[in-house]
Design a protein around this motif. Structure first.
Motif, PDB file in Angstrom:
ATOM      1  N   ARG A   1      -3.851  13.497   0.208  1.00  7.08           N
ATOM      2  CA  ARG A   1      -3.261  13.870  -1.086  1.00  7.08           C
ATOM      3  C   ARG A   1      -1.834  13.363  -1.099  1.00  7.08           C
ATOM      4  NH1 ARG A   1       0.031  18.102  -2.443  1.00  7.08           N
ATOM      5  NH2 ARG A   1       0.086  18.717  -4.653  1.00  7.08           N
ATOM      6  N   ILE A   2      -1.553  12.450  -2.018  1.00  3.78           N
ATOM      7  CA  ILE A   2      -0.250  11.798  -2.076  1.00  3.78           C
ATOM      8  C   ILE A   2       0.431  12.132  -3.397  1.00  3.78           C
ATOM      9  CG2 ILE A   2       0.980   9.592  -2.042  1.00  3.78           C
ATOM     10  CD1 ILE A   2      -1.357   8.438  -0.433  1.00  3.78           C
ATOM     11  N   VAL A   3       1.670  12.602  -3.303  1.00  7.14           N
ATOM     12  CA  VAL A   3       2.481  12.884  -4.486  1.00  7.14           C
ATOM     13  C   VAL A   3       3.680  11.941  -4.471  1.00  7.14           C
ATOM     14  CG1 VAL A   3       3.798  14.614  -5.767  1.00  7.14           C
ATOM     15  CG2 VAL A   3       1.815  15.319  -4.394  1.00  7.14           C
ATOM     16  N   CYS A   4       3.867  11.196  -5.555  1.00  3.38           N
ATOM     17  CA  CYS A   4       4.981  10.255  -5.617  1.00  3.38           C
ATOM     18  C   CYS A   4       5.515  10.182  -7.048  1.00  3.38           C
ATOM     19  CB  CYS A   4       4.562   8.869  -5.126  1.00  3.38           C
ATOM     20  SG  CYS A   4       3.161   8.175  -6.012  1.00  3.38           S
ATOM     21  N   LYS A   5       6.648   9.517  -7.216  1.00  8.58           N
ATOM     22  CA  LYS A   5       7.216   9.332  -8.542  1.00  8.58           C
ATOM     23  C   LYS A   5       6.290   8.469  -9.383  1.00  8.58           C
ATOM     24  CE  LYS A   5      11.997   9.712  -6.948  1.00  8.58           C
ATOM     25  NZ  LYS A   5      13.310   9.007  -6.841  1.00  8.58           N
ATOM     26  N   PHE A   6       6.186   8.817 -10.671  1.00  8.09           N
ATOM     27  CA  PHE A   6       5.272   8.084 -11.539  1.00  8.09           C
ATOM     28  C   PHE A   6       5.801   6.685 -11.820  1.00  8.09           C
ATOM     29  CE2 PHE A   6       4.071   6.717 -15.830  1.00  8.09           C
ATOM     30  CZ  PHE A   6       2.713   6.589 -15.636  1.00  8.09           C
ATOM     31  N   GLN A   7       4.975   5.729 -11.496  1.00  8.00           N
ATOM     32  CA  GLN A   7       5.229   4.330 -11.828  1.00  8.00           C
ATOM     33  C   GLN A   7       3.891   3.678 -12.126  1.00  8.00           C
ATOM     34  OE1 GLN A   7       7.279   2.424  -8.622  1.00  8.00           O
ATOM     35  NE2 GLN A   7       9.011   3.838  -8.638  1.00  8.00           N
ATOM     36  N   GLN A   8       3.912   2.667 -12.925  1.00  3.94           N
ATOM     37  CA  GLN A   8       2.678   1.954 -13.219  1.00  3.94           C
ATOM     38  C   GLN A   8       2.117   1.342 -11.927  1.00  3.94           C
ATOM     39  OE1 GLN A   8       1.056   1.951 -16.050  1.00  3.94           O
ATOM     40  NE2 GLN A   8       2.629   3.151 -17.115  1.00  3.94           N
ATOM     41  N   LYS A   9       0.815   1.537 -11.717  1.00  6.11           N
ATOM     42  CA  LYS A   9       0.080   0.979 -10.579  1.00  6.11           C
ATOM     43  C   LYS A   9       0.501   1.562  -9.226  1.00  6.11           C
ATOM     44  CE  LYS A   9      -0.849  -3.506 -12.768  1.00  6.11           C
ATOM     45  NZ  LYS A   9      -0.749  -4.964 -12.626  1.00  6.11           N
ATOM     46  N   THR A  10       1.243   2.685  -9.221  1.00 10.55           N
ATOM     47  CA  THR A  10       1.689   3.269  -7.952  1.00 10.55           C
ATOM     48  C   THR A  10       0.514   3.634  -7.053  1.00 10.55           C
ATOM     49  OG1 THR A  10       3.695   4.157  -8.942  1.00 10.55           O
ATOM     50  CG2 THR A  10       2.973   5.150  -6.880  1.00 10.55           C
ATOM     51  N   LEU A  11      -0.438   4.384  -7.609  1.00 14.59           N
ATOM     52  CA  LEU A  11      -1.580   4.814  -6.810  1.00 14.59           C
ATOM     53  C   LEU A  11      -2.466   3.641  -6.416  1.00 14.59           C
ATOM     54  CD1 LEU A  11      -2.560   8.150  -8.598  1.00 14.59           C
ATOM     55  CD2 LEU A  11      -1.104   7.807  -6.607  1.00 14.59           C
ATOM     56  N   LYS A  12      -2.526   2.644  -7.266  1.00 15.27           N
ATOM     57  CA  LYS A  12      -3.309   1.451  -6.946  1.00 15.27           C
ATOM     58  C   LYS A  12      -2.746   0.763  -5.706  1.00 15.27           C
ATOM     59  CE  LYS A  12      -6.665  -1.368  -8.059  1.00 15.27           C
ATOM     60  NZ  LYS A  12      -8.074  -0.937  -8.076  1.00 15.27           N
ATOM     61  N   ASN A  13      -1.416   0.815  -5.562  1.00 11.99           N
ATOM     62  CA  ASN A  13      -0.785   0.206  -4.387  1.00 11.99           C
ATOM     63  C   ASN A  13      -1.259   0.871  -3.095  1.00 11.99           C
ATOM     64  OD1 ASN A  13       0.658  -1.532  -5.999  1.00 11.99           O
ATOM     65  ND2 ASN A  13       2.471  -0.210  -6.089  1.00 11.99           N
ATOM     66  N   TYR A  14      -1.466   2.190  -3.147  1.00  9.14           N
ATOM     67  CA  TYR A  14      -1.927   2.901  -1.955  1.00  9.14           C
ATOM     68  C   TYR A  14      -3.389   2.569  -1.659  1.00  9.14           C
ATOM     69  CZ  TYR A  14       2.448   5.423  -2.171  1.00  9.14           C
ATOM     70  OH  TYR A  14       3.783   5.729  -2.189  1.00  9.14           O
ATOM     71  N   GLU A  15      -4.166   2.353  -2.696  1.00 12.46           N
ATOM     72  CA  GLU A  15      -5.555   1.941  -2.478  1.00 12.46           C
ATOM     73  C   GLU A  15      -5.598   0.553  -1.832  1.00 12.46           C
ATOM     74  OE1 GLU A  15      -7.591   2.299  -6.182  1.00 12.46           O
ATOM     75  OE2 GLU A  15      -7.586   4.503  -6.141  1.00 12.46           O
ATOM     76  N   ASN A  16      -4.688  -0.309  -2.222  1.00 12.12           N
ATOM     77  CA  ASN A  16      -4.588  -1.626  -1.574  1.00 12.12           C
ATOM     78  C   ASN A  16      -4.178  -1.482  -0.115  1.00 12.12           C
ATOM     79  OD1 ASN A  16      -5.245  -2.946  -3.973  1.00 12.12           O
ATOM     80  ND2 ASN A  16      -3.109  -3.161  -4.597  1.00 12.12           N
ATOM     81  N   LEU A  17      -3.300  -0.500   0.160  1.00 10.89           N
ATOM     82  CA  LEU A  17      -2.865  -0.258   1.540  1.00 10.89           C
ATOM     83  C   LEU A  17      -4.047   0.192   2.399  1.00 10.89           C
ATOM     84  CD1 LEU A  17      -0.681   0.114   3.711  1.00 10.89           C
ATOM     85  CD2 LEU A  17      -0.269   2.412   2.782  1.00 10.89           C
ATOM     86  N   PHE A  18      -4.901   1.054   1.848  1.00  6.27           N
ATOM     87  CA  PHE A  18      -6.089   1.493   2.587  1.00  6.27           C
ATOM     88  C   PHE A  18      -6.933   0.285   3.004  1.00  6.27           C
ATOM     89  CE2 PHE A  18      -5.946   5.507  -0.247  1.00  6.27           C
ATOM     90  CZ  PHE A  18      -4.943   6.054   0.548  1.00  6.27           C
ATOM     91  N   ARG A  19      -7.148  -0.599   2.050  1.00  7.92           N
ATOM     92  CA  ARG A  19      -7.992  -1.779   2.322  1.00  7.92           C
ATOM     93  C   ARG A  19      -7.337  -2.699   3.348  1.00  7.92           C
ATOM     94  NH1 ARG A  19      -9.298  -1.309  -3.275  1.00  7.92           N
ATOM     95  NH2 ARG A  19      -7.555  -2.638  -3.846  1.00  7.92           N
ATOM     96  N   GLU A  20      -6.023  -2.875   3.250  1.00  9.10           N
ATOM     97  CA  GLU A  20      -5.313  -3.746   4.193  1.00  9.10           C
ATOM     98  C   GLU A  20      -5.428  -3.236   5.624  1.00  9.10           C
ATOM     99  OE1 GLU A  20      -1.319  -3.996   2.829  1.00  9.10           O
ATOM    100  OE2 GLU A  20      -1.837  -5.085   0.982  1.00  9.10           O
ATOM    101  N   LEU A  21      -5.499  -1.923   5.777  1.00 13.56           N
ATOM    102  CA  LEU A  21      -5.614  -1.330   7.110  1.00 13.56           C
ATOM    103  C   LEU A  21      -7.059  -1.255   7.593  1.00 13.56           C
ATOM    104  CD1 LEU A  21      -3.047   1.605   6.782  1.00 13.56           C
ATOM    105  CD2 LEU A  21      -2.757  -0.531   8.046  1.00 13.56           C
ATOM    106  N   GLY A  22      -7.993  -1.697   6.746  1.00 13.01           N
ATOM    107  CA  GLY A  22      -9.404  -1.675   7.140  1.00 13.01           C
ATOM    108  C   GLY A  22     -10.052  -0.317   6.981  1.00 13.01           C
ATOM    109  N   LEU A  23      -9.518   0.508   6.083  1.00 18.52           N
ATOM    110  CA  LEU A  23     -10.057   1.835   5.829  1.00 18.52           C
ATOM    111  C   LEU A  23     -10.844   1.841   4.516  1.00 18.52           C
ATOM    112  CD1 LEU A  23      -6.845   3.846   6.750  1.00 18.52           C
ATOM    113  CD2 LEU A  23      -8.990   3.878   8.041  1.00 18.52           C
ATOM    114  N   THR A  24     -11.914   2.601   4.485  1.00 18.24           N
ATOM    115  CA  THR A  24     -12.733   2.731   3.288  1.00 18.24           C
ATOM    116  C   THR A  24     -12.311   3.984   2.546  1.00 18.24           C
ATOM    117  OG1 THR A  24     -14.606   1.663   4.387  1.00 18.24           O
ATOM    118  CG2 THR A  24     -15.077   2.905   2.376  1.00 18.24           C
TER     119      THR A  24
END
Length: 210
Positions: free
Chosen positions: A143-166
């Motif tokens: 569960r991640i809480v961060c400042k609202f920015q466009q595509k913020t949460l999408k960036n974390y989903e990209n981070l998951f994939r970069e680390l090889g996590l599903t």
């Protein structure tokens, strides 16, 4: 035969012993249902079974009532802790212990003893195997809480994939100037550790639960 050595008394003593063997393992690991609880479950199941045979009542009905009663106990053992559910193994152990007590109550001592050995095998021997599996394939809820920015949460989903996590996306919502996202993330423990280190050092992240 002296009542102190009657078969029914022996059954209760055997049930107490088998319940104690299983309860000691739960007690040692600091579980909610430990030594006394498992002994009482085993003794109680044996006692109900013995009484049902003496009264000539429907054994199947008594057995179903015992299972129902254990279900209530199991419900009290299982609880939610942070983002994970705890107590399922202990609840299943209580369920199996009740079945052992029923076996003793109807005189199936060999089955009760063999089942006790299997239960102890599962509780003791399979722990290292489970830990090995968890190290190679672990499921965590983030569960991640961060400042609202466009595509913020999408960036974390990209981070998951970069680390090889599903990752499987859960509930996401915006509260004022913050946005909250939850994901069920699966992968090796070392990659989870790397991810949490990145999140804890991310200045954009206000809160993180994992």
């Amino acid at each position: 035969m002296n009542i102190l050595f009657s078969e029914d008394i022996v059954k209760l003593l055997i049930a107490a012993g088998l319940g104690a063997l299983i309860g000691l393992e739960r007690e040692y690991h600091g579980k909610a249902a430990g030594l006394r609880t498992m002994m009482l479950i085993s003794i109680g199941s044996t006692l109900f079974t013995v009484i049902s045979t003496k009264l000539g009542t429907d054994a199947g009905r008594i057995a179903s009532n015992i299972v129902t009663g254990i279900g209530f106990i199991g419900g009290g053992i299982i609880f939610r802790e942070s983002n994970r559910v705890s107590g399922i193994t202990t609840a299943a152990t209580a369920w199996a212990t009740a079945a052992l007590g029923m076996c003793v109550g109807i005189g199936y001592y060999e089955i009760a003893l063999a089942s006790s050995i299997l239960v102890l095998f599962v509780l003791y021997v399979l722990v290292p195997i489970q830990e090995l599996i968890n190290r190679h394939n672990q499921l965590r809820t983030y569960r991640i809480v961060c400042k609202f920015q466009q595509k913020t949460l999408k960036n974390y989903e990209n981070l998951f994939r970069e680390l090889g996590l599903t990752a499987k996306r859960g509930v996401q919502n915006r509260v004022g100037n913050t946005i909250i996202g939850t994901w069920s993330v699966q992968g090796p423990e070392r990659k989870h550790d790397k991810l949490t280190k990145i999140l804890l050092n991310d200045e954009e992240v206000l809160e993180v639960d994992f």
